[in-house]
Design a protein around this motif. Structure first.
Motif, PDB file in Angstrom:
ATOM      1  N   LYS A 134       1.911 -16.310  -1.911  1.00  0.00           N
ATOM      2  CA  LYS A 134       1.545 -15.269  -0.943  1.00  0.00           C
ATOM      3  C   LYS A 134       1.262 -13.950  -1.646  1.00  0.00           C
ATOM      4  O   LYS A 134       0.298 -13.247  -1.310  1.00  0.00           O
ATOM      5  CB  LYS A 134       2.666 -15.080   0.092  1.00  0.00           C
ATOM      6  N   ALA A 135       2.072 -13.606  -2.652  1.00  0.00           N
ATOM      7  CA  ALA A 135       1.839 -12.374  -3.413  1.00  0.00           C
ATOM      8  C   ALA A 135       0.504 -12.455  -4.157  1.00  0.00           C
ATOM      9  O   ALA A 135      -0.239 -11.470  -4.221  1.00  0.00           O
ATOM     10  CB  ALA A 135       2.987 -12.134  -4.389  1.00  0.00           C
ATOM     11  N   ALA A 136       0.180 -13.623  -4.712  1.00  0.00           N
ATOM     12  CA  ALA A 136      -1.104 -13.806  -5.403  1.00  0.00           C
ATOM     13  C   ALA A 136      -2.261 -13.652  -4.415  1.00  0.00           C
ATOM     14  O   ALA A 136      -3.297 -13.050  -4.742  1.00  0.00           O
ATOM     15  CB  ALA A 136      -1.143 -15.175  -6.076  1.00  0.00           C
ATOM     16  N   TRP A 137      -2.098 -14.184  -3.201  1.00  0.00           N
ATOM     17  CA  TRP A 137      -3.125 -14.021  -2.165  1.00  0.00           C
ATOM     18  C   TRP A 137      -3.288 -12.541  -1.799  1.00  0.00           C
ATOM     19  O   TRP A 137      -4.420 -12.055  -1.656  1.00  0.00           O
ATOM     20  CB  TRP A 137      -2.736 -14.846  -0.938  1.00  0.00           C
ATOM     21  N   LEU A 138      -2.177 -11.822  -1.669  1.00  0.00           N
ATOM     22  CA  LEU A 138      -2.250 -10.387  -1.397  1.00  0.00           C
ATOM     23  C   LEU A 138      -2.976  -9.655  -2.528  1.00  0.00           C
ATOM     24  O   LEU A 138      -3.723  -8.708  -2.278  1.00  0.00           O
ATOM     25  CB  LEU A 138      -0.845  -9.798  -1.207  1.00  0.00           C
ATOM     26  N   GLY A 139      -2.752 -10.103  -3.754  1.00  0.00           N
ATOM     27  CA  GLY A 139      -3.452  -9.507  -4.900  1.00  0.00           C
ATOM     28  C   GLY A 139      -4.957  -9.679  -4.784  1.00  0.00           C
ATOM     29  O   GLY A 139      -5.723  -8.759  -5.073  1.00  0.00           O
ATOM     30  N   ARG A 140      -5.413 -10.859  -4.348  1.00  0.00           N
ATOM     31  CA  ARG A 140      -6.847 -11.082  -4.154  1.00  0.00           C
ATOM     32  C   ARG A 140      -7.387 -10.198  -3.031  1.00  0.00           C
ATOM     33  O   ARG A 140      -8.495  -9.666  -3.114  1.00  0.00           O
ATOM     34  CB  ARG A 140      -7.117 -12.562  -3.856  1.00  0.00           C
ATOM     35  N   LEU A 141      -6.575 -10.024  -1.980  1.00  0.00           N
ATOM     36  CA  LEU A 141      -6.946  -9.146  -0.870  1.00  0.00           C
ATOM     37  C   LEU A 141      -7.091  -7.703  -1.366  1.00  0.00           C
ATOM     38  O   LEU A 141      -8.056  -7.009  -1.013  1.00  0.00           O
ATOM     39  CB  LEU A 141      -5.875  -9.240   0.220  1.00  0.00           C
ATOM     40  N   GLU A 142      -6.158  -7.274  -2.203  1.00  0.00           N
ATOM     41  CA  GLU A 142      -6.203  -5.910  -2.746  1.00  0.00           C
ATOM     42  C   GLU A 142      -7.401  -5.717  -3.678  1.00  0.00           C
ATOM     43  O   GLU A 142      -8.071  -4.685  -3.632  1.00  0.00           O
ATOM     44  CB  GLU A 142      -4.898  -5.596  -3.487  1.00  0.00           C
ATOM     45  N   ARG A 143      -7.663  -6.695  -4.531  1.00  0.00           N
ATOM     46  CA  ARG A 143      -8.816  -6.583  -5.434  1.00  0.00           C
ATOM     47  C   ARG A 143     -10.128  -6.543  -4.646  1.00  0.00           C
ATOM     48  O   ARG A 143     -11.047  -5.816  -4.992  1.00  0.00           O
ATOM     49  CB  ARG A 143      -8.840  -7.752  -6.422  1.00  0.00           C
ATOM     50  N   GLY A 144     -10.202  -7.355  -3.579  1.00  0.00           N
ATOM     51  CA  GLY A 144     -11.413  -7.395  -2.758  1.00  0.00           C
ATOM     52  C   GLY A 144     -11.715  -6.067  -2.088  1.00  0.00           C
ATOM     53  O   GLY A 144     -12.872  -5.661  -1.985  1.00  0.00           O
ATOM     54  N   SER A 145     -10.665  -5.392  -1.626  1.00  0.00           N
ATOM     55  CA  SER A 145     -10.856  -4.099  -0.953  1.00  0.00           C
ATOM     56  C   SER A 145     -10.759  -2.922  -1.924  1.00  0.00           C
ATOM     57  O   SER A 145     -11.002  -1.780  -1.549  1.00  0.00           O
ATOM     58  CB  SER A 145      -9.813  -3.919   0.149  1.00  0.00           C
ATOM     59  N   GLU A 146     -10.396  -3.213  -3.163  1.00  0.00           N
ATOM     60  CA  GLU A 146     -10.221  -2.200  -4.213  1.00  0.00           C
ATOM     61  C   GLU A 146      -9.244  -1.101  -3.796  1.00  0.00           C
ATOM     62  O   GLU A 146      -9.474   0.084  -4.049  1.00  0.00           O
ATOM     63  CB  GLU A 146     -11.565  -1.606  -4.633  1.00  0.00           C
ATOM     64  N   GLU A 147      -8.165  -1.524  -3.152  1.00  0.00           N
ATOM     65  CA  GLU A 147      -7.090  -0.590  -2.813  1.00  0.00           C
ATOM     66  C   GLU A 147      -5.773  -1.349  -2.743  1.00  0.00           C
ATOM     67  O   GLU A 147      -5.737  -2.530  -2.418  1.00  0.00           O
ATOM     68  CB  GLU A 147      -7.369   0.154  -1.501  1.00  0.00           C
ATOM     69  N   LEU A 148      -4.697  -0.668  -3.105  1.00  0.00           N
ATOM     70  CA  LEU A 148      -3.366  -1.264  -3.084  1.00  0.00           C
ATOM     71  C   LEU A 148      -2.710  -0.975  -1.744  1.00  0.00           C
ATOM     72  O   LEU A 148      -2.874   0.109  -1.181  1.00  0.00           O
ATOM     73  CB  LEU A 148      -2.514  -0.700  -4.230  1.00  0.00           C
ATOM     74  N   LEU A 149      -1.946  -1.928  -1.241  1.00  0.00           N
ATOM     75  CA  LEU A 149      -1.295  -1.810   0.061  1.00  0.00           C
ATOM     76  C   LEU A 149       0.168  -1.420  -0.098  1.00  0.00           C
ATOM     77  O   LEU A 149       0.888  -2.001  -0.904  1.00  0.00           O
ATOM     78  CB  LEU A 149      -1.397  -3.138   0.822  1.00  0.00           C
ATOM     79  N   TRP A 150       0.587  -0.440   0.688  1.00  0.00           N
ATOM     80  CA  TRP A 150       1.949   0.088   0.645  1.00  0.00           C
ATOM     81  C   TRP A 150       2.532   0.102   2.048  1.00  0.00           C
ATOM     82  O   TRP A 150       1.808   0.219   3.035  1.00  0.00           O
ATOM     83  CB  TRP A 150       1.952   1.512   0.093  1.00  0.00           C
ATOM     84  N   VAL A 151       3.848   0.003   2.122  1.00  0.00           N
ATOM     85  CA  VAL A 151       4.546   0.044   3.401  1.00  0.00           C
ATOM     86  C   VAL A 151       5.646   1.097   3.314  1.00  0.00           C
ATOM     87  O   VAL A 151       6.248   1.284   2.260  1.00  0.00           O
ATOM     88  CB  VAL A 151       5.125  -1.350   3.766  1.00  0.00           C
ATOM     89  N   ARG A 152       5.866   1.786   4.410  1.00  0.00           N
ATOM     90  CA  ARG A 152       6.932   2.791   4.429  1.00  0.00           C
ATOM     91  C   ARG A 152       8.279   2.119   4.213  1.00  0.00           C
ATOM     92  O   ARG A 152       8.587   1.101   4.829  1.00  0.00           O
ATOM     93  CB  ARG A 152       6.933   3.534   5.761  1.00  0.00           C
ATOM     94  N   VAL A 153       9.072   2.679   3.348  1.00  0.00           N
ATOM     95  CA  VAL A 153      10.380   2.104   3.010  1.00  0.00           C
ATOM     96  C   VAL A 153      11.285   2.051   4.237  1.00  0.00           C
ATOM     97  O   VAL A 153      12.014   1.080   4.433  1.00  0.00           O
ATOM     98  CB  VAL A 153      11.038   2.912   1.861  1.00  0.00           C
ATOM     99  N   ASP A 154      11.224   3.067   5.087  1.00  0.00           N
ATOM    100  CA  ASP A 154      12.108   3.105   6.259  1.00  0.00           C
ATOM    101  C   ASP A 154      11.681   2.104   7.337  1.00  0.00           C
ATOM    102  O   ASP A 154      12.420   1.878   8.295  1.00  0.00           O
ATOM    103  CB  ASP A 154      12.193   4.523   6.833  1.00  0.00           C
ATOM    104  N   TRP A 155      10.511   1.479   7.188  1.00  0.00           N
ATOM    105  CA  TRP A 155      10.087   0.453   8.134  1.00  0.00           C
ATOM    106  C   TRP A 155      10.476  -0.949   7.685  1.00  0.00           C
ATOM    107  O   TRP A 155      10.345  -1.900   8.446  1.00  0.00           O
ATOM    108  CB  TRP A 155       8.567   0.521   8.337  1.00  0.00           C
TER     109      TRP A 155
END
Length: 194
Positions: A134-155
């Motif tokens: 799943k992390a590798a799939w997310l990496g492909r998603l990030e490379r495709g959009s050329e942006e890294l995905l972040w989530v708020r720590v308090d969420w």
């Protein structure tokens, strides 16, 4: 958003954080479990374990993909006051938040060997492999959009996990070079920090 910004953790790092401990605990439990004859016998236990490994890895890897894609599609740019959490801190928080669950899962996998040798350990290893996929799939998603995905720590949930939970309203996005983790949550090679 507060004036000082928000603490942000990489989505892929949160997902990947459980892969290594679950994989190795599963391997150890399967290795120890195969020494026990069990009720079904070793051969049936290993065959059942292999099937459980494959099914579990596939289910975990595919689970909630639509939710991840929806959150990624609506990701807003991170603000200049947002604080990007280090990869090591995110992984440590996940492992600390799940340490008792990891121990219980390991003990359950060991205990199950008396019924079906090695199967419980292989199931546990399958969860770890699924998280890595799943992390590798997310990496492909990030490379495709050329942006890294972040989530708020308090969420994140109480155990510093579940980056696609109902509590998570949206993701934040940064450039591909931000932070100390590469797309997919792996350690960034060459120590490039931006």
């Amino acid at each position: 958003m507060t004036r000082g910004g928000q603490g942000l953790a990489r989505v892929a790092v949160v997902v990947r954080a459980g892969a290594v401990p679950l994989w190795w605990l599963g391997v150890f439990a399967a290795g120890i479990g195969v020494l026990v004859p069990g009720v079904t016998g070793r051969r049936i236990g290993v065959i059942a374990g292999a099937a459980l490994f494959l099914v579990t890895a596939a289910v975990v890897a595919l689970l909630r993909r639509k939710r991840y894609v929806a959150l990624a599609g609506g990701a807003a740019r991170a603000g200049k006051h947002d604080v990007l959490q280090d990869r090591a801190v995110t992984a440590r928080n996940w492992r600390r938040g799940h340490r008792w669950w990891l121990l219980l899962a390991f003990l359950a996998a060991l205990g199950s060997a008396f019924a079906v040798p090695a199967a419980g350990g292989m199931l546990l290893a399958g969860v770890g492999a699924g998280l890595w996929l799943k992390a590798a799939w997310l990496g492909r998603l990030e490379r495709g959009s050329e942006e890294l995905l972040w989530v708020r720590v308090d969420w994140l949930s109480r155990g510093a996990g579940a980056p696609a939970d109902k509590r998570v309203k949206a993701y934040r996005a940064t450039g591909i070079a931000a932070g100390d983790a590469a797309p997919g949550g792996a350690r960034r090679r060459g120590g490039v920090l931006v």
